[in-house]
Design a protein around this motif. Sequence first.
Motif, PDB file in Angstrom:
ATOM      1  N   VAL B 261       0.840  -1.195   0.000  1.00  0.00           N
ATOM      2  CA  VAL B 261       0.000   0.000   0.000  1.00  0.00           C
ATOM      3  C   VAL B 261       0.880   1.252   0.000  1.00  0.00           C
ATOM      4  O   VAL B 261       0.633   2.210  -0.736  1.00  0.00           O
ATOM      5  CB  VAL B 261      -0.937  -0.014   1.235  1.00  0.00           C
ATOM      6  N   GLU B 264       2.548   2.071  -3.407  1.00  0.00           N
ATOM      7  CA  GLU B 264       1.609   2.696  -4.348  1.00  0.00           C
ATOM      8  C   GLU B 264       1.529   4.209  -4.075  1.00  0.00           C
ATOM      9  O   GLU B 264       1.567   5.026  -4.989  1.00  0.00           O
ATOM     10  CB  GLU B 264       0.226   2.050  -4.197  1.00  0.00           C
ATOM     11  N   LEU B 338      -8.204  -2.486   7.506  1.00  0.00           N
ATOM     12  CA  LEU B 338      -7.001  -2.610   6.689  1.00  0.00           C
ATOM     13  C   LEU B 338      -6.487  -1.235   6.285  1.00  0.00           C
ATOM     14  O   LEU B 338      -7.237  -0.261   6.245  1.00  0.00           O
ATOM     15  CB  LEU B 338      -7.310  -3.424   5.429  1.00  0.00           C
ATOM     16  N   LEU B 339      -5.203  -1.178   5.986  1.00  0.00           N
ATOM     17  CA  LEU B 339      -4.669   0.016   5.329  1.00  0.00           C
ATOM     18  C   LEU B 339      -5.284   0.068   3.934  1.00  0.00           C
ATOM     19  O   LEU B 339      -5.599  -0.967   3.359  1.00  0.00           O
ATOM     20  CB  LEU B 339      -3.149  -0.095   5.191  1.00  0.00           C
ATOM     21  N   ASP B 340      -5.480   1.255   3.383  1.00  0.00           N
ATOM     22  CA  ASP B 340      -5.912   1.343   1.997  1.00  0.00           C
ATOM     23  C   ASP B 340      -5.148   2.466   1.301  1.00  0.00           C
ATOM     24  O   ASP B 340      -4.495   3.279   1.953  1.00  0.00           O
ATOM     25  CB  ASP B 340      -7.429   1.549   1.883  1.00  0.00           C
ATOM     26  N   ASP B 341      -5.232   2.470  -0.033  1.00  0.00           N
ATOM     27  CA  ASP B 341      -4.423   3.400  -0.835  1.00  0.00           C
ATOM     28  C   ASP B 341      -4.648   4.858  -0.437  1.00  0.00           C
ATOM     29  O   ASP B 341      -3.693   5.582  -0.149  1.00  0.00           O
ATOM     30  CB  ASP B 341      -4.773   3.249  -2.325  1.00  0.00           C
ATOM     31  N   ASP B 342      -5.902   5.275  -0.429  1.00  0.00           N
ATOM     32  CA  ASP B 342      -6.195   6.693  -0.190  1.00  0.00           C
ATOM     33  C   ASP B 342      -5.818   7.114   1.226  1.00  0.00           C
ATOM     34  O   ASP B 342      -5.231   8.176   1.435  1.00  0.00           O
ATOM     35  CB  ASP B 342      -7.691   6.986  -0.419  1.00  0.00           C
TER      36      ASP B 342
END
Lengths: 183, 356
Positions: B261, B264, B338-342
């Motif tokens: 993540v 990215e 969870l961790l996420d992109d944004d």
Amino acid sequence: MKQSILISGSGGQGVLSAGMLLAQSAADSGKYASFLPEYGPEQRGGSAKCTVLTSDKEIISPLPKKCMYWICMNEQSFKKFGTQLKEGGVLVYNSNRVTSPITRTDITAIPVPSDQLADQLGNPKAANIILIGALLAARKAIVDPEHFLKSLEEKFASKSDEIRELNAKAFKIGGDIGKDYAE
Amino acid sequence: MAKVLMKGCEAVAEAAVRAGCRFFAGYPITPQNEIPEYLSRRLPEVGGVFIQGESEVASVNMVYGAATMGVRAMTSSSGPGISLKAEGISYLASCKLPALIVNVSRGGPGLGSIQPAQSDYLQATKALGHGGFRVMVFAPYTLQEAVDLTYQAFDYAERDRNPVFLLMDGCLGAIMELVELPEMKEPSDENTKKWNLRKRPDEKRPARALTPIYPEIILEMENKTRGELYKKWEREDVKVEEFMIDDAEYVVVAYGIAARVAKEAVITLREQGYKIGMIRPITLYPFPKQSFHKLNYDKVKAIIDIELTIPAQMRDDIALEVMGRAPIFEYGRSGGNLLDDDGTYDAIMKVIKEVG
């Protein structure tokens, strides 16, 4: 380009198998693919959710905050994951179960009476294939529908002709609805 | 060989079999159940042994037994189960036995949650059991890397006569991705025949014993030898990915799924013109100290530790190497989130704005 698909519903509706089929067909067609199920303590009847990514380039993060496409199979998950569809995204939903009005105007919503159509085909389990058919007909960039059909055939190669024909029919029925929304 | 779409746990299990692993004992726990499930079918196919033990404690001691015979052996679990195996892992280290131990980690502390989390960094790197021993800790961030590290792990374990630990989180355990599997190795006790207890009818040699218990004077010598081994790892066996750190003003540090993540976000920020890079430890122990010493601290404005756990656990190791030369920030998620992109992009951006 990275394509992200969220699939949600209840356990037993074929949410995870739909995701795996999508990922496998993307892989078979030479793309990169990832499939991430969200697991919980539930089994049948609990909520089921997965995220599928397909891309021509290697997938770095498999954890998008929002997805571009959403196949929603029931009302409960519709209420829960509504904010996880991107602006400008496509929602393909089982209109037999999702009863809330679609209020978002920044998305394309494709209603598919997938339970009813699957029942008419003689197998309620085919509902997930109908919904995938609709999505892929509307947005071919995810996976080419021809590739998906081929992977589906291979996956069910050991099953009876009857089941394989059912799958192909279900995919086509969904495609007939989805193609009206093609870009 | 063509790439196949595989689930993380199953890919690791298959890689172990291909590395010549022929013994598994374990006890069920989410989110690693697909490892024993897969091996319960796969190991008998290749003449191996699968045992679902009556407990974690029993399972790790069965692995101990198999390892004394020079058989490539492994066990797997998740945080709570690894805690139970701690005694056995310490004894494996004491008796100098090779083995692979896999932790597909979940939320903690205590029973925590069954959802993915990187909550066992401290346990894995500092104290997998009592007595002050160390093991190499591999932390893959893709399934391909998980397969490759699993495949190599047994070689390291036998080279050092020490267990090797593979730390991956529930996300990597459950995800399906394309992997290229390595070739099938024939099981061999070539690396262990000098000490293993296997009976060889063609070889005239005195009976052997292996023991995890040493007289005091020997124990001190043994521990000195271990200390040397750990130093050698630091010199020779560090695995790390340094991503765009040469001119970096902001340095993200992340491992495993968090690094996916984070990477990215780093790529996106680079495209936007920010001088940002990432250090990704692949061996959590030995920790990639040198990567932090080669940073240009005249330029570095912030170090950002991103982990799928709260509070951050790798931070202490980072701080020891940064030595106050740059401020350290942390970002994480916990409790089954969870961790996420944004979210990760926003967290890094917040730091950038804060330090200027």
